[in-house]
Scaffold this motif. Structure first.
Motif, PDB file in Angstrom:
ATOM      1  N   ILE A 235      41.596  33.315  46.708  1.00 49.35           N
ATOM      2  CA  ILE A 235      41.501  34.692  46.198  1.00 49.35           C
ATOM      3  C   ILE A 235      42.574  34.893  45.144  1.00 49.35           C
ATOM      4  O   ILE A 235      43.731  34.519  45.363  1.00 49.35           O
ATOM      5  CB  ILE A 235      41.753  35.749  47.304  1.00 49.35           C
ATOM      6  CG1 ILE A 235      40.827  35.548  48.492  1.00 49.35           C
ATOM      7  CG2 ILE A 235      41.596  37.161  46.749  1.00 49.35           C
ATOM      8  CD1 ILE A 235      40.927  36.664  49.534  1.00 49.35           C
ATOM      9  N   ALA A 236      42.210  35.483  44.026  1.00 54.12           N
ATOM     10  CA  ALA A 236      43.210  35.865  43.022  1.00 54.12           C
ATOM     11  C   ALA A 236      43.587  37.319  43.253  1.00 54.12           C
ATOM     12  O   ALA A 236      42.724  38.190  43.308  1.00 54.12           O
ATOM     13  CB  ALA A 236      42.658  35.671  41.621  1.00 54.12           C
ATOM     14  N   GLU A 237      44.893  37.580  43.398  1.00 58.55           N
ATOM     15  CA  GLU A 237      45.402  38.941  43.580  1.00 58.55           C
ATOM     16  C   GLU A 237      45.799  39.530  42.235  1.00 58.55           C
ATOM     17  O   GLU A 237      46.199  38.798  41.335  1.00 58.55           O
ATOM     18  CB  GLU A 237      46.711  38.925  44.371  1.00 58.55           C
ATOM     19  CG  GLU A 237      46.662  38.471  45.774  1.00 58.55           C
ATOM     20  CD  GLU A 237      47.987  38.809  46.471  1.00 58.55           C
ATOM     21  OE1 GLU A 237      47.928  39.649  47.368  1.00 58.55           O
ATOM     22  OE2 GLU A 237      49.043  38.252  46.137  1.00 58.55           O
ATOM     23  N   GLY A 238      45.745  40.841  42.114  1.00 61.01           N
ATOM     24  CA  GLY A 238      46.293  41.510  40.935  1.00 61.01           C
ATOM     25  C   GLY A 238      45.468  41.341  39.680  1.00 61.01           C
ATOM     26  O   GLY A 238      46.010  41.316  38.577  1.00 61.01           O
ATOM     27  N   VAL A 239      44.137  41.232  39.833  1.00 60.94           N
ATOM     28  CA  VAL A 239      43.258  41.127  38.667  1.00 60.94           C
ATOM     29  C   VAL A 239      43.151  42.517  38.016  1.00 60.94           C
ATOM     30  O   VAL A 239      42.719  43.466  38.654  1.00 60.94           O
ATOM     31  CB  VAL A 239      41.857  40.617  39.064  1.00 60.94           C
ATOM     32  CG1 VAL A 239      40.940  40.538  37.841  1.00 60.94           C
ATOM     33  CG2 VAL A 239      41.972  39.270  39.757  1.00 60.94           C
ATOM     34  N   HIS A 251      36.842  29.279  36.085  1.00 56.97           N
ATOM     35  CA  HIS A 251      37.503  28.242  36.871  1.00 56.97           C
ATOM     36  C   HIS A 251      37.123  28.291  38.347  1.00 56.97           C
ATOM     37  O   HIS A 251      37.798  27.710  39.194  1.00 56.97           O
ATOM     38  CB  HIS A 251      39.014  28.294  36.657  1.00 56.97           C
ATOM     39  CG  HIS A 251      39.391  27.887  35.266  1.00 56.97           C
ATOM     40  ND1 HIS A 251      39.522  28.786  34.227  1.00 56.97           N
ATOM     41  CD2 HIS A 251      39.580  26.674  34.711  1.00 56.97           C
ATOM     42  CE1 HIS A 251      39.810  28.135  33.106  1.00 56.97           C
ATOM     43  NE2 HIS A 251      39.846  26.855  33.377  1.00 56.97           N
ATOM     44  N   GLU A 252      36.025  28.994  38.631  1.00 58.28           N
ATOM     45  CA  GLU A 252      35.406  28.973  39.959  1.00 58.28           C
ATOM     46  C   GLU A 252      36.304  29.439  41.099  1.00 58.28           C
ATOM     47  O   GLU A 252      36.258  28.905  42.203  1.00 58.28           O
ATOM     48  CB  GLU A 252      34.812  27.600  40.253  1.00 58.28           C
ATOM     49  CG  GLU A 252      33.714  27.291  39.256  1.00 58.28           C
ATOM     50  CD  GLU A 252      33.020  25.949  39.484  1.00 58.28           C
ATOM     51  OE1 GLU A 252      33.674  25.005  39.967  1.00 58.28           O
ATOM     52  OE2 GLU A 252      31.834  25.875  39.182  1.00 58.28           O
ATOM     53  N   CYS A 253      37.110  30.450  40.799  1.00 59.86           N
ATOM     54  CA  CYS A 253      37.846  31.132  41.862  1.00 59.86           C
ATOM     55  C   CYS A 253      36.804  31.813  42.763  1.00 59.86           C
ATOM     56  O   CYS A 253      35.774  32.282  42.282  1.00 59.86           O
ATOM     57  CB  CYS A 253      38.775  32.167  41.236  1.00 59.86           C
ATOM     58  SG  CYS A 253      39.863  32.976  42.400  1.00 59.86           S
ATOM     59  N   ASP A 254      37.035  31.848  44.074  1.00 56.91           N
ATOM     60  CA  ASP A 254      36.016  32.375  44.987  1.00 56.91           C
ATOM     61  C   ASP A 254      35.986  33.899  45.039  1.00 56.91           C
ATOM     62  O   ASP A 254      34.916  34.501  45.024  1.00 56.91           O
ATOM     63  CB  ASP A 254      36.261  31.852  46.413  1.00 56.91           C
ATOM     64  CG  ASP A 254      36.224  30.341  46.458  1.00 56.91           C
ATOM     65  OD1 ASP A 254      35.156  29.781  46.162  1.00 56.91           O
ATOM     66  OD2 ASP A 254      37.280  29.735  46.741  1.00 56.91           O
ATOM     67  N   GLN A 255      37.175  34.502  45.152  1.00 54.16           N
ATOM     68  CA  GLN A 255      37.232  35.955  45.332  1.00 54.16           C
ATOM     69  C   GLN A 255      38.325  36.571  44.467  1.00 54.16           C
ATOM     70  O   GLN A 255      39.264  35.887  44.069  1.00 54.16           O
ATOM     71  CB  GLN A 255      37.502  36.299  46.809  1.00 54.16           C
ATOM     72  CG  GLN A 255      36.355  35.900  47.731  1.00 54.16           C
ATOM     73  CD  GLN A 255      36.699  36.139  49.191  1.00 54.16           C
ATOM     74  OE1 GLN A 255      37.582  36.935  49.517  1.00 54.16           O
ATOM     75  NE2 GLN A 255      35.997  35.455  50.081  1.00 54.16           N
ATOM     76  N   VAL A 256      38.173  37.869  44.212  1.00 53.81           N
ATOM     77  CA  VAL A 256      39.148  38.589  43.394  1.00 53.81           C
ATOM     78  C   VAL A 256      39.509  39.925  44.040  1.00 53.81           C
ATOM     79  O   VAL A 256      38.692  40.530  44.731  1.00 53.81           O
ATOM     80  CB  VAL A 256      38.608  38.845  41.969  1.00 53.81           C
ATOM     81  CG1 VAL A 256      38.692  37.588  41.121  1.00 53.81           C
ATOM     82  CG2 VAL A 256      37.180  39.379  41.992  1.00 53.81           C
ATOM     83  N   GLN A 257      40.730  40.361  43.748  1.00 54.32           N
ATOM     84  CA  GLN A 257      41.247  41.620  44.279  1.00 54.32           C
ATOM     85  C   GLN A 257      42.175  42.178  43.204  1.00 54.32           C
ATOM     86  O   GLN A 257      42.985  41.443  42.656  1.00 54.32           O
ATOM     87  CB  GLN A 257      42.032  41.320  45.563  1.00 54.32           C
ATOM     88  CG  GLN A 257      42.692  42.513  46.214  1.00 54.32           C
ATOM     89  CD  GLN A 257      43.456  42.129  47.496  1.00 54.32           C
ATOM     90  OE1 GLN A 257      43.334  41.010  48.002  1.00 54.32           O
ATOM     91  NE2 GLN A 257      44.245  43.045  48.009  1.00 54.32           N
ATOM     92  N   GLY A 258      42.045  43.457  42.879  1.00 51.55           N
ATOM     93  CA  GLY A 258      42.968  44.010  41.876  1.00 51.55           C
ATOM     94  C   GLY A 258      42.523  45.342  41.327  1.00 51.55           C
ATOM     95  O   GLY A 258      41.417  45.816  41.615  1.00 51.55           O
ATOM     96  N   TYR A 259      43.420  45.960  40.540  1.00 48.00           N
ATOM     97  CA  TYR A 259      43.167  47.280  39.981  1.00 48.00           C
ATOM     98  C   TYR A 259      41.926  47.304  39.091  1.00 48.00           C
ATOM     99  O   TYR A 259      41.341  48.365  38.885  1.00 48.00           O
ATOM    100  CB  TYR A 259      44.377  47.762  39.159  1.00 48.00           C
ATOM    101  CG  TYR A 259      45.644  48.024  39.954  1.00 48.00           C
ATOM    102  CD1 TYR A 259      45.655  47.988  41.344  1.00 48.00           C
ATOM    103  CD2 TYR A 259      46.830  48.322  39.287  1.00 48.00           C
ATOM    104  CE1 TYR A 259      46.828  48.233  42.053  1.00 48.00           C
ATOM    105  CE2 TYR A 259      48.006  48.575  39.991  1.00 48.00           C
ATOM    106  CZ  TYR A 259      47.994  48.517  41.374  1.00 48.00           C
ATOM    107  OH  TYR A 259      49.159  48.767  42.058  1.00 48.00           O
TER     108      TYR A 259
END
Ligand code: C2E
Ligand code: MG
Ligand code: MG
Ligand code: MG
Length: 287
Positions: A235-239, A251-259
């Motif tokens: 998961i990428a934080e702070g998107v 780059h095939e990151c699975d999940q995202v979280q952010g403003y």
């Protein structure tokens, strides 16, 4: 004279120390009463699956609404709560409240979500940690697979053997485990193989700089590859921007979280957001 100036500086230093100490004392004594006065509240931030756009998870984030101090951010009191041990009862309240909320959303027919709860070092050190989480799951009726515990690398340094044993006990409960703020702490890559972890959360300091700085971008790409090689989700934080999202998608990151998607919001607002997103996703799928 220089001597007088020195004394003034010292006086100034002493005053500001006093102010800091007083602020600490004020917060500490207020913190002691905050639980009984029901001043804590949880806000919820969605975690989206990048491939489908569906909300698949939610992180519970603690807020303190003090009648005089106003809204106190976690950075201003979590450290103090940790030092004083108050984080243990506060953390127990967070766990109960988040699990009860997740179960209420399931009962209300919200799409399936995993509730992520942050654990502090002091909580991790409690001998009854596993039983207390098992008790909350039993009491609320939340299926263990719907709970994710967010741990930081700092929890593992003191006693690696105990940490490994504890993580296995938690996994045996059926909950998911993630490493929060990955890449910022003491990172021993070897522990990732031996620890029963499910998810890596890329810290937002890396994500926030992927448009500008190619070194940070390289780190993000490496963490995604590392996670996938170890069969972990990432998961990428702070998107915050469309550019960051596009990069993570490429780059095939699975999940995202952010403003970019949502700030942490109160429970009712989150429920509305999750319903709306689910209808949007369904409409997209049937189009
Ligand atoms: P964290 O667990 O890494 O939580 C993510 C933090 O990043 C949250 O800050 C969230 O509001 C913020 N964030 C999310 N998306 C964005 C974004 O796009 N841009 C920016 N600039 N920030 C974003 P928050 O809520 O202030 O919490 C700060 C930290 O306090 C958390 O970091 C966590 O370490 C701690 N914390 C919060 N709630 C709890 C809790 O219930 N228990 C414990 N032990 N710690 C908690
Ligand atoms: Mg977290
Ligand atoms: Mg984090
Ligand atoms: Mg953090």
């Amino acid at each position: 004279s220089a001597k007088k100036l020195g004394r003034n500086c010292y006086q100034f230093f002493e005053d500001s120390m006093n102010e800091e100490a007083q602020e600490r004392l004020r917060i500490e004594s207020a913190l002691r009463n905050a639980l009984v006065r029901q001043e804590f509240v949880l806000h919820y931030q969605p975690q989206l699956d990048l491939a489908t756009g569906a909300i698949v998870g939610v992180e519970a984030l603690l807020r303190w609404q003090h009648p005089e101090l106003g809204m106190v951010a976690p950075q201003r009191f979590i450290g103090l709560a940790e030092e004083t041990g108050l984080i243990v009862p506060i953390g127990a309240w967070v766990m109960r409240t988040a699990c009860a909320q997740a179960q209420a959303w399931r009962a209300a027919g919200l799409p399936p979500l995993r509730m992520a709860v942050n654990l502090s070092a002091r909580q991790f050190a409690q001998p009854d940690l596993v039983q207390s989480i098992a008790a909350v799951l039993a009491e609320t009726g939340l299926p263990p697979a719907c709970l994710e515990l967010e741990l930081t690398e700092s929890l593992f340094v003191d006693d690696v053997a105990r940490a490994v044993a504890l993580l296995h006990e938690l996994k045996n409960l059926g909950v998911a485990l993630s490493i929060d703020d990955f890449g910022t702490g003491y990172s021993s890559l070897s522990y990732l193989r031996t620890f029963p972890i499910d998810v890596l959360k890329i810290d937002r300091t890396f994500v926030g700089q992927i448009d500008g700085d190619s070194d940070q971008a390289a780190i993000v790409v490496s963490i995604i590859a590392l996670a996938h090689n170890l069969q972990l989700k990432v998961i990428a934080e702070g998107v915050e921007t469309a550019e960051q999202l596009a990069f993570l998608r490429a780059h095939e990151c699975d999940q995202v979280q952010g403003y970019y998607f949502s700030r942490p919001v109160p429970a009712e607002e989150f429920a509305a957001l999750a319903q709306a997103t689910a209808s949007g996703v369904a409409a997209l799928a049937s189009a």
